[in-house]
Design a protein around this motif. Sequence first.
Motif, short mmCIF file in Angstrom:
data_model
loop_
_atom_site.label_atom_id
_atom_site.label_comp_id
_atom_site.label_asym_id
_atom_site.label_seq_id
_atom_site.Cartn_x
_atom_site.Cartn_y
_atom_site.Cartn_z
N ARG A 1 0.83 -1.21 0.00
CA ARG A 1 0.00 0.00 0.00
C ARG A 1 0.86 1.24 0.00
NH1 ARG A 1 -0.85 2.69 5.02
NH2 ARG A 1 0.21 1.73 6.78
N ARG B 1 4.58 0.74 1.72
CA ARG B 1 4.86 -0.42 2.55
C ARG B 1 5.09 -1.64 1.67
NH1 ARG B 1 3.64 -1.30 7.82
NH2 ARG B 1 3.65 0.65 8.98
N PHE C 1 5.29 -6.00 2.26
CA PHE C 1 4.65 -6.88 3.25
C PHE C 1 5.66 -7.38 4.29
CE2 PHE C 1 2.43 -11.04 4.30
CZ PHE C 1 1.50 -10.43 5.14
N ALA D 1 8.97 -2.02 5.73
CA ALA D 1 8.05 -3.12 6.05
C ALA D 1 7.36 -2.92 7.39
CB ALA D 1 8.80 -4.45 6.05
N SER D 2 7.77 -1.93 8.17
CA SER D 2 7.10 -1.74 9.46
C SER D 2 7.36 -0.36 10.02
CB SER D 2 7.58 -2.79 10.48
OG SER D 2 8.94 -2.55 10.80
N MET D 3 6.49 0.04 10.93
CA MET D 3 6.66 1.25 11.72
C MET D 3 6.36 0.90 13.17
SD MET D 3 4.91 4.42 9.68
CE MET D 3 5.41 4.85 8.00
N VAL E 1 4.00 1.22 16.37
CA VAL E 1 2.54 1.17 16.35
C VAL E 1 1.96 1.95 17.53
CG1 VAL E 1 0.58 -0.41 16.61
CG2 VAL E 1 2.50 -1.01 15.12
N ARG F 1 -5.09 3.45 17.77
CA ARG F 1 -5.94 4.17 16.82
C ARG F 1 -6.83 5.14 17.60
NH1 ARG F 1 -5.52 0.63 12.07
NH2 ARG F 1 -4.81 -1.40 12.78
N ILE G 1 -10.33 -6.14 -5.18
CA ILE G 1 -9.41 -7.23 -4.88
C ILE G 1 -9.39 -8.30 -5.97
CG2 ILE G 1 -9.03 -9.13 -3.24
CD1 ILE G 1 -10.26 -7.25 -1.08
N LEU H 1 2.38 -16.59 7.41
CA LEU H 1 2.37 -15.43 6.51
C LEU H 1 2.60 -15.83 5.05
CD1 LEU H 1 4.21 -12.81 8.75
CD2 LEU H 1 1.76 -12.97 8.26
N ARG I 1 -5.20 -13.73 9.90
CA ARG I 1 -4.64 -13.07 11.08
C ARG I 1 -5.76 -12.57 11.98
NH1 ARG I 1 -1.19 -8.56 8.37
NH2 ARG I 1 -0.51 -8.14 10.52
N LYS J 1 -8.47 -9.85 4.19
CA LYS J 1 -8.49 -8.78 3.19
C LYS J 1 -7.95 -7.44 3.66
CE LYS J 1 -13.37 -7.54 3.82
NZ LYS J 1 -13.74 -8.76 4.52
N THR K 1 -5.93 -3.20 8.24
CA THR K 1 -4.99 -4.03 9.01
C THR K 1 -4.00 -4.72 8.09
OG1 THR K 1 -6.49 -5.87 8.77
CG2 THR K 1 -6.65 -4.61 10.82
N ILE K 2 -3.46 -3.99 7.17
CA ILE K 2 -2.61 -4.62 6.17
C ILE K 2 -1.22 -4.92 6.73
CG2 ILE K 2 -1.48 -4.18 3.95
CD1 ILE K 2 -3.99 -2.47 3.23
N ASP K 3 -0.76 -4.10 7.65
CA ASP K 3 0.65 -4.13 8.03
C ASP K 3 0.98 -5.30 8.95
OD1 ASP K 3 0.56 -1.72 6.66
OD2 ASP K 3 0.31 -0.57 8.50
N VAL K 4 2.16 -5.85 8.73
CA VAL K 4 2.53 -7.09 9.39
C VAL K 4 2.91 -6.90 10.85
CG1 VAL K 4 5.00 -7.18 8.91
CG2 VAL K 4 3.64 -9.28 8.80
N GLU K 5 3.21 -5.66 11.25
CA GLU K 5 3.63 -5.44 12.63
C GLU K 5 2.47 -5.35 13.61
OE1 GLU K 5 3.81 -3.19 10.24
OE2 GLU K 5 3.58 -1.13 10.95
N LEU K 6 1.24 -5.33 13.11
CA LEU K 6 0.08 -5.18 14.00
C LEU K 6 -0.13 -6.42 14.85
CD1 LEU K 6 -2.42 -3.59 11.46
CD2 LEU K 6 -1.14 -2.42 13.27
#
Lengths: 333, 333, 333, 333
Positions: free
Chosen positions: A15, A79, A81, A126-128, A130, A133, A271, C7, C172, C191, C270-275
């Motif tokens: 994204r 980003r 994955f 690939a990450s930040m 967190v 929200r 999608i 993943l 996930r 998704k 919720t796309i990001d892998v660090e969540l």
Amino acid sequence: MLPAVNLKPPFNITRFSHIVLEVNDVERSRDFYVNVGGLVETEFADGVSYLRGLSEACHHSLVLSPAKGRPTCKRIGYRVFLEEDLDKAKVFFDEKGLPAEWVDVPNQGRTLLVSDPAGARIELCASMTVHPRKFLEVHEHRGARAQGLDHCQVIVPDPLSLSAFYGELGFRTSEYIAAGDDLLANFMYRKGGCLDLALVPGVGPRMHHFAYIVSESSDIFAVCDFASRYGYAENVERGPGRHGPSGVLFVYLRDPDGHRVEFFNNHYTTIDVELEPIRWDAASLSTNVHWGLPAVSKWYFEASDFTGVRLEHPEKLPNPMTLERYAEGLTKG
Amino acid sequence: MLPAVNLKPPFNITRFSHIVLEVNDVERSRDFYVNVGGLVETEFADGVSYLRGLSEACHHSLVLSPAKGRPTCKRIGYRVFLEEDLDKAKVFFDEKGLPAEWVDVPNQGRTLLVSDPAGARIELCASMTVHPRKFLEVHEHRGARAQGLDHCQVIVPDPLSLSAFYGELGFRTSEYIAAGDDLLANFMYRKGGCLDLALVPGVGPRMHHFAYIVSESSDIFAVCDFASRYGYAENVERGPGRHGPSGVLFVYLRDPDGHRVEFFNNHYTTIDVELEPIRWDAASLSTNVHWGLPAVSKWYFEASDFTGVRLEHPEKLPNPMTLERYAEGLTKG
Amino acid sequence: MLPAVNLKPPFNITRFSHIVLEVNDVERSRDFYVNVGGLVETEFADGVSYLRGLSEACHHSLVLSPAKGRPTCKRIGYRVFLEEDLDKAKVFFDEKGLPAEWVDVPNQGRTLLVSDPAGARIELCASMTVHPRKFLEVHEHRGARAQGLDHCQVIVPDPLSLSAFYGELGFRTSEYIAAGDDLLANFMYRKGGCLDLALVPGVGPRMHHFAYIVSESSDIFAVCDFASRYGYAENVERGPGRHGPSGVLFVYLRDPDGHRVEFFNNHYTTIDVELEPIRWDAASLSTNVHWGLPAVSKWYFEASDFTGVRLEHPEKLPNPMTLERYAEGLTKG
Amino acid sequence: MLPAVNLKPPFNITRFSHIVLEVNDVERSRDFYVNVGGLVETEFADGVSYLRGLSEACHHSLVLSPAKGRPTCKRIGYRVFLEEDLDKAKVFFDEKGLPAEWVDVPNQGRTLLVSDPAGARIELCASMTVHPRKFLEVHEHRGARAQGLDHCQVIVPDPLSLSAFYGELGFRTSEYIAAGDDLLANFMYRKGGCLDLALVPGVGPRMHHFAYIVSESSDIFAVCDFASRYGYAENVERGPGRHGPSGVLFVYLRDPDGHRVEFFNNHYTTIDVELEPIRWDAASLSTNVHWGLPAVSKWYFEASDFTGVRLEHPEKLPNPMTLERYAEGLTKG
């Protein structure tokens, strides 16, 4: 007319993620995006403001950094994955002979700084870090109550050839505007909406606008009302109106340095692999909007340079219209 | 600068009630107001369509009648409270030497047809036949979901002197726009909102627009979306935007014959006697709107004639601006 | 407490796609989903109604089929990304010793019918026929104006072990509810939103509800108003309220056969892998809702059987609460 | 069954104007109405908080005063049109033998304090000090963004005979609920909406609730979200739902002392003299709501006493239902 899309790209961009702007007065710009746009500031450090939307958990989707000269767009960020996608990206850009270097960016994981063939400066990570929200912290909500960063529009001399590059990276087209064989706008996505990246023709590369999603149509009015309240009524540059392509309600504002930001309500999902791009012909007002006054000319021609990147002129202007006549035609409705 | 208001008027006008338009094609116009505006048709009889808003119980607030020549505004209508107010009105207009005759109007009680000093044709009645309100018949709702008729704006050569006439009838001013000693708009009310009648200067008398209240801000977008869907995208003449005076969200459309209709969300109440008129100075864009593009020139100059009524030119144009320069100034923002 | 997530799953499920219900009277149910839910009917063929949301291009997200006996849930459907993912899925299910057979389904591409370890009947396909999205055909909009199918909640005897199965397929967890070591709800996604599949404990497998996204919070009221208008006021089973997990506005209705459908506004990405999954403790009303009356007991215990699938009871009820006391506690607030 | 209405009342009450509550902790209550209800504080003086809605120009519509004992309702206030109406009112109450004395009230003009025949304590005044309306000060908006006070519901032992009293003062009925010859609710108005005063039967006089208008249906959700955020989730006592009579969206909250406040969206206008009261029969859930869970029992039986006023029990309970069975029937749907 659109180039092929690679459904198994060499690395997985998920994204559009963030944008880094250079601005003349960080606090003034921060206040604009907080009070009018409704972003929240995650952190202010070393003179830099890190902002995110109310529904975002990532550390930042908008970074405001002090300009050393004219205000410009420093970088746009995507980003990927997994961490391994970054390594694959490094190989890909190296093989293409495109700039690609590892850089340290606060609050992001390992970050690869690259240039696309048009010269746009792009960060991949690939990450930040967190953060919670904020969409239910209603007492902190303001202005547009911007929920999340969605896409970026870039002006480039040759959007058709750049579309081939992004197609190779798995970017698919939701909708596009064409005049005969000329590609006037290509709306491309990775994340399953209508857009992560829009390419339009012109002197470039320049960042035309970036866009945040709002959650209710009334937020489109709210951003105008807050703009008016904070002295930015005349920064409402275009809209409210409804776009032709993607069909969203929109409004565009110029920030205190002239960077352009769009607020719009959410678009449909894309999608599924059987979806074909939708073509719009650039023949009438209705190509561009379902209703609403046509854009003023400066909406077409003013944009943010990328910091330190040389501008290229298109070899060939779209035919049969020149860009100017195209804009003029639209502004006359 | 505003004339005195008579708090014990000679008869009791309660509200702006209805408007009668002559149109070239009654069914086409009916479909416009039903599909785009969201009105419901109470009755179609003798080639005339009687429409009302979703929250209205009265038989009609908009009457569409076949035009014999150019489409014009035939009459605007006010309610008086009691039957006896009609008789008092007859005496009042007779004493003023103004036209006043009893007329038969279907679905209304006893009706007095008068002219105000500017020549506008006005119906007064104390009752109509009553029909179920439709605001919960959600399956029939369309377009703007117009709830009820609110006000009418009339262009007259001398709004200041006509304001004195309406002040004598108990019309109070909520807000007004002035340039020095020139009255550029007077927003007058009887029913306890901001407006039943707006008076603005120019060649007149002409009906500039009539306005329906909508119940949600999203209805302002809906009217545009339905206009687009039914082929009236270019009839969206002005807005969406937010007015300075009264502070409402608005959008203006031209109907198939060019009659102008406004849809706006509800304004504040003005029942209390201690409220003073609010003055706006006609010096800047912000006099007219909080945000939004300035009105196009035709918004100022095009309006509907009253059927069979001769137009008068203003003796004196507002000073220091002529009307044209006033409009020009506004359109340039 | 949650199982690991793969993943790089063996095949790529992209999203929850559709649901097939058996109903006693297809036309009555169709009218319910069209008039109250706002779905549009793509096709009615061989006694079967194929419906989709206003923003959906796929042929169907809800299929209503005549029941041969009690109304049940026939199948739930997922999309895989590419045709080759179907073949990989066949291998995967065969190796697990789970049912997997190719079936012909109208308007879908090649379709694999499988059962998950809990016995839920599931269709996998990679494509459908495509139809124009209807979100701008405002004159056809009704009720909730449901935009698109989002997720499904399934009651199973052992949600924790089934979570491991779905984790292996790349699902996930966005958020989950637990009481000590007992998993009371697992909200899983593919998704990039909060949910494609929710697993909750109880006699199962049963389909608890499926859910459509609406585009404005006022649509939550609209679905109730249309339900009332069409004689389904008492089918509004729960809400409007705001969920704790995911934080969305919701309302639940029972359709004419008792199948449960939720309408809610859009949730975060919720796309990001660090969540990391967000844990809620089942100790108070606030676990379940931010505000709103607690759910009635039947909301917890009534659900749709899968056609022809035998029910299993949980080996062990969640401790320290039994399911009944859990529900009772919640209904007492 | 309803008593006659006097269209030429002895003095002119224009609208329900304000309410004075005694509360245990003025600052806590003020914060509740500001943060959850969205009122603004005009003034805090001598331990008393004066609040008004965003669209109100009057000094106060809600006054919070420190309680000397149990929290009670001290007074409800109406506006009369002119100063001379106050003198006429004094004569009227004196002739009826009802209490009527001149009192000094800060920020109001001359004020007459009276009791109606049921003993409710009522202030009449013709003016207040005036302050700028706040509806466009969007940066200060919170919670329900309450626009203006609308009506008050009072429980009295004999609503039918009290209706005759208010009818003599020109209060007309928009809608009412009856069971046979028993009047279960009378919705009366002066200002041309559905309601200024609702009368319901029971031990009284007690103030059941007062109500503020909100401008968008989403504000109904906002008040719940802000209530949740500020720790008042369980104070959401009833709703959101849609009333039968008047057809408005509503939600009821209890304030920190248990005083009940309703937030609802705007209702229709009732200016015209030909309108007849609409009767609802108290036979089913649908009498009371179009959709939504039935009210909990305490909604019917809990209310605020008037300060220092002795309670009277009804001579006769509504027949065939007792009040309790009436409430019970409703709570069972």
